[in-house]
Write a protein that holds these residues in place. Structure first.
Motif, PDB file in Angstrom:
ATOM      1  N   THR A 120      45.428  45.837  38.447  1.00 35.42           N
ATOM      2  CA  THR A 120      44.998  44.835  37.211  1.00 35.42           C
ATOM      3  C   THR A 120      43.574  44.661  36.801  1.00 35.42           C
ATOM      4  N   TYR A 121      43.224  45.606  36.120  1.00 31.33           N
ATOM      5  CA  TYR A 121      41.686  45.709  35.714  1.00 31.33           C
ATOM      6  C   TYR A 121      41.145  44.616  34.925  1.00 31.33           C
ATOM      7  N   GLY A 122      42.016  44.005  34.116  1.00 28.70           N
ATOM      8  CA  GLY A 122      41.614  42.870  33.132  1.00 28.70           C
ATOM      9  C   GLY A 122      41.156  41.557  33.755  1.00 28.70           C
ATOM     10  N   ARG A 123      41.631  41.286  35.147  1.00 34.73           N
ATOM     11  CA  ARG A 123      41.676  40.280  35.861  1.00 34.73           C
ATOM     12  C   ARG A 123      40.247  40.700  36.755  1.00 34.73           C
ATOM     13  N   LEU A 124      40.228  41.880  37.059  1.00 38.63           N
ATOM     14  CA  LEU A 124      38.935  42.239  37.807  1.00 38.63           C
ATOM     15  C   LEU A 124      37.648  42.049  37.201  1.00 38.63           C
ATOM     16  N   VAL A 125      37.573  42.475  35.928  1.00 42.86           N
ATOM     17  CA  VAL A 125      36.384  42.576  34.975  1.00 42.86           C
ATOM     18  C   VAL A 125      35.935  41.174  34.595  1.00 42.86           C
ATOM     19  N   ASP A 126      36.986  40.115  34.377  1.00 47.43           N
ATOM     20  CA  ASP A 126      36.774  38.750  34.477  1.00 47.43           C
ATOM     21  C   ASP A 126      36.058  38.057  35.374  1.00 47.43           C
ATOM     22  N   ILE A 127      36.365  38.449  36.765  1.00 47.64           N
ATOM     23  CA  ILE A 127      35.744  38.007  37.699  1.00 47.64           C
ATOM     24  C   ILE A 127      34.437  38.642  38.053  1.00 47.64           C
ATOM     25  N   GLY A 128      34.400  40.060  37.803  1.00 47.71           N
ATOM     26  CA  GLY A 128      33.086  40.850  38.026  1.00 47.71           C
ATOM     27  C   GLY A 128      32.080  40.346  37.066  1.00 47.71           C
ATOM     28  N   ARG A 129      32.442  40.172  35.750  1.00 46.01           N
ATOM     29  CA  ARG A 129      31.016  39.525  34.692  1.00 46.01           C
ATOM     30  C   ARG A 129      30.919  38.457  35.137  1.00 46.01           C
ATOM     31  N   GLN A 130      31.389  37.429  35.689  1.00 47.02           N
ATOM     32  CA  GLN A 130      31.356  36.115  36.172  1.00 47.02           C
ATOM     33  C   GLN A 130      30.263  36.272  37.464  1.00 47.02           C
ATOM     34  N   VAL A 131      30.725  37.017  38.178  1.00 45.08           N
ATOM     35  CA  VAL A 131      29.834  37.159  39.320  1.00 45.08           C
ATOM     36  C   VAL A 131      28.300  37.920  38.909  1.00 45.08           C
ATOM     37  N   VAL A 132      28.489  39.094  38.199  1.00 45.61           N
ATOM     38  CA  VAL A 132      27.263  39.542  37.568  1.00 45.61           C
ATOM     39  C   VAL A 132      26.100  38.614  37.192  1.00 45.61           C
ATOM     40  N   ASP A 133      26.798  37.804  36.267  1.00 44.71           N
ATOM     41  CA  ASP A 133      26.102  36.951  35.441  1.00 44.71           C
ATOM     42  C   ASP A 133      25.351  35.792  36.596  1.00 44.71           C
ATOM     43  N   GLU A 134      26.028  35.357  37.578  1.00 47.10           N
ATOM     44  CA  GLU A 134      25.411  34.335  38.234  1.00 47.10           C
ATOM     45  C   GLU A 134      24.311  34.923  39.341  1.00 47.10           C
ATOM     46  N   ARG A 135      24.844  36.165  39.747  1.00 44.82           N
ATOM     47  CA  ARG A 135      23.606  36.976  40.610  1.00 44.82           C
ATOM     48  C   ARG A 135      22.519  37.221  39.925  1.00 44.82           C
ATOM     49  N   LEU A 136      22.699  37.687  38.734  1.00 51.15           N
ATOM     50  CA  LEU A 136      21.403  37.861  37.812  1.00 51.15           C
ATOM     51  C   LEU A 136      20.560  36.533  37.473  1.00 51.15           C
ATOM     52  N   THR A 191      24.127  47.042  35.186  1.00 52.83           N
ATOM     53  CA  THR A 191      25.464  46.674  35.642  1.00 52.83           C
ATOM     54  C   THR A 191      25.991  45.783  34.418  1.00 52.83           C
ATOM     55  N   ARG A 192      25.495  44.959  34.070  1.00 55.21           N
ATOM     56  CA  ARG A 192      25.764  44.063  33.032  1.00 55.21           C
ATOM     57  C   ARG A 192      25.968  44.748  31.772  1.00 55.21           C
ATOM     58  N   LEU A 193      25.222  45.514  31.398  1.00 52.51           N
ATOM     59  CA  LEU A 193      25.498  46.213  30.291  1.00 52.51           C
ATOM     60  C   LEU A 193      26.700  47.228  29.922  1.00 52.51           C
ATOM     61  N   HIS A 194      27.001  47.913  31.203  1.00 60.19           N
ATOM     62  CA  HIS A 194      28.370  48.612  31.205  1.00 60.19           C
ATOM     63  C   HIS A 194      29.556  47.672  31.356  1.00 60.19           C
ATOM     64  N   LEU A 195      29.368  46.502  31.888  1.00 59.93           N
ATOM     65  CA  LEU A 195      30.714  45.530  31.781  1.00 59.93           C
ATOM     66  C   LEU A 195      30.698  44.842  30.605  1.00 59.93           C
ATOM     67  N   ASP A 196      29.469  44.690  29.861  1.00 62.66           N
ATOM     68  CA  ASP A 196      29.533  44.039  28.494  1.00 62.66           C
ATOM     69  C   ASP A 196      30.396  45.055  27.635  1.00 62.66           C
ATOM     70  N   ARG A 197      30.091  46.206  27.761  1.00 59.02           N
ATOM     71  CA  ARG A 197      30.499  47.047  26.735  1.00 59.02           C
ATOM     72  C   ARG A 197      32.086  47.580  26.938  1.00 59.02           C
ATOM     73  N   CYS A 198      32.885  46.911  28.077  1.00 58.95           N
ATOM     74  CA  CYS A 198      34.190  46.968  28.116  1.00 58.95           C
ATOM     75  C   CYS A 198      34.667  46.063  27.072  1.00 58.95           C
ATOM     76  N   LEU A 199      35.880  46.760  26.454  1.00 63.39           N
ATOM     77  CA  LEU A 199      36.594  45.925  25.297  1.00 63.39           C
ATOM     78  C   LEU A 199      37.652  44.924  26.225  1.00 63.39           C
ATOM     79  N   THR A 200      37.893  45.236  27.216  1.00 62.84           N
ATOM     80  CA  THR A 200      39.070  44.416  27.978  1.00 62.84           C
ATOM     81  C   THR A 200      40.348  44.736  27.035  1.00 62.84           C
ATOM     82  N   CYS A 201      40.446  45.835  26.829  1.00 62.65           N
ATOM     83  CA  CYS A 201      41.745  46.252  26.046  1.00 62.65           C
ATOM     84  C   CYS A 201      42.667  46.443  27.099  1.00 62.65           C
TER      85      CYS A 201
END
Length: 414
Positions: free
Chosen positions: A90-106, A68-78
């Motif tokens: 508003t995908y940019g906001r979602l991926v900012d939140i998602g990355r933070q949650v994924v890091d915390e859960r892992l 999950t983290r790898l696929h989110l890391d590969r996103c350019l947030t372009c």
């Protein structure tokens, strides 16, 4: 798409915002057609639709994996997908939140990033955001540039002078964010901006206490640190705002999109919410301000006509997708007598994407080389862009000069 938040996110601002964003996605797939990483890799999970599915699973409390983290890391947030999306996700906001949650859960599972990744991210967060430290490192790198390995040499532009900063006082004043890396990597961009506005009767004011816009920390998993950067900038700018500064000028589109989001990101901060909203409302990219001065600019350009030149314009993602600004730079340069060309697939990312080119170099350089091939197909004398990251990244792969477009205007005005 219906989402049932896990207990740890229920009734939290980030959880509720993420749920609202996911709820707008109808899985139409339009976003995959314009996603650079999906086009390169052909994996549904490396496109916005697949990543939204992964983040939905995380928000609902399902198990999180390194994949999950790898696929989110590969996103350019372009945020190209935001321009394409018919549903307003508003995908940019979602991926900012998602990355933070994924890091915390892992992290809760003891699954931390490898040491090399953690060190690289720490160096980027702490090094790039401190102008004095970064400036000293850049000067040292420029001294030994021929000896550096290619991957480092690509990030160290040849030293160039800034040129004179105008000394005249004007009644009209605007604030200019100096930025954290731009003064060291391309010092003439800020000076050129100040000179152009000086000729138009506007004084650029730099608040020395203002620093990094917060994007580097915020987009690399340090949300508290990024918000602190934002608060410091608001404190630095506020006296000038109260004194009547007309605008906060951005000549790095990556910073511009970040500062325009201060109001949203600090909306729950009782001390800063109102001022943050005011700062965002005052923030303008250079390309939003100069069209109002089109007539005096044309007169100045006619008085010092430049040699005929063909320019390829690379619009940064943070300008065309993040800030939704299109057509202004091309129109202004054309009005000043420049032949401006857009390359094929000009909506696609060049691969710079903030720190992405350091953290994901293989994908970044594939995107850069594709972008340069299409830019060079227009047979330009010069390539111009509007963000220091794009400029440095593109210049590392070509002998054609790559400039900020405001530098070109400054030269045209003599």
């Amino acid at each position: 798409m219906q989402t049932t938040l896990a207990d740890f996110l229920r009734d939290t601002p980030d959880g509720e915002e993420a749920k609202s964003i996911v709820g707008k996605c109808v899985h139409c797939g339009f976003c995959t057609a314009t996603c650079p990483t999906y086009q390169l890799l052909g994996d549904e999970l490396d496109g916005p639709r697949g990543r939204i599915y992964l983040m939905k699973q995380v928000l609902e409390g399902n198990p999180v994996t390194e994949s999950t983290r790898l696929h989110l890391d590969r996103c350019l947030t372009c945020r190209n997908c935001e321009s394409t999306c018919p549903s307003g996700v508003t995908y940019g906001r979602l991926v900012d939140i998602g990355r933070q949650v994924v890091d915390e859960r892992l992290a809760e599972q003891g699954l931390h990033r490898p040491a090399r990744q953690r060190i690289a991210r720490w160096v980027l967060r702490e090094g790039l955001t401190r102008p004095r430290l970064f400036g000293a490192a850049m000067r040292m790198g420029q001294l030994v540039r021929p000896l550096l390995p290619e991957v480092l040499r690509n990030k160290v532009p040849v030293a160039a002078p800034a040129g004179a900063w105008p000394q005249r006082e004007h009644a009209r004043k605007m604030l200019l964010l100096a930025g954290c890396v731009q003064p060291s990597m391309s010092p003439d961009i800020n000076a050129a901006t100040a000179r152009v506005f000086d000729r138009l009767g506007v004084q650029m004011v730099v608040a020395p206490e203002a620093g990094c816009c917060g994007a580097i920390r915020y987009h690399n998993g340090d949300h508290p640190g990024g918000l602190d950067n934002m608060r410091r900038n608001i404190d630095a700018w506020w006296p000038h705002v109260e004194a009547g500064a007309e605008a906060i000028v951005m000549n790095a589109s990556g910073c511009g999109v970040m500062v325009k989001e201060y109001g949203h990101l600090l909306r729950h901060d009782p001390k800063y919410a109102e001022r943050a909203a005011r700062i965002s409302a005052l923030t303008r990219d250079v390309s939003e301000l100069l069209p109002a001065f089109a007539e005096p600019l044309q007169r100045l350009a006619e008085a010092a006509p430049p040699p005929a030149q063909r320019v390829a314009w690379h619009p940064p993602c943070t300008l065309q997708h993040g800030q939704q600004i299109r057509g202004k730079v091309e129109a202004l340069l054309t009005a000043l007598g420049v032949e401006v060309k857009l390359c094929a697939d000009s909506h696609l990312c060049c691969g710079s994407a903030g720190t992405y080119s350091v953290l994901q170099p293989d994908l970044a350089y594939r995107l850069r080389d594709d972008k340069l091939a299409k830019l060079q197909a227009t047979q330009p004398d010069t390539i111009v862009s509007a963000n220091i990251g794009c400029i440095t990244h593109l210049q590392s792969g070509t002998q054609t000069p790559v400039l900020h477009w405001i530098e070109l205007v400054d030269r045209m005005l003599g």
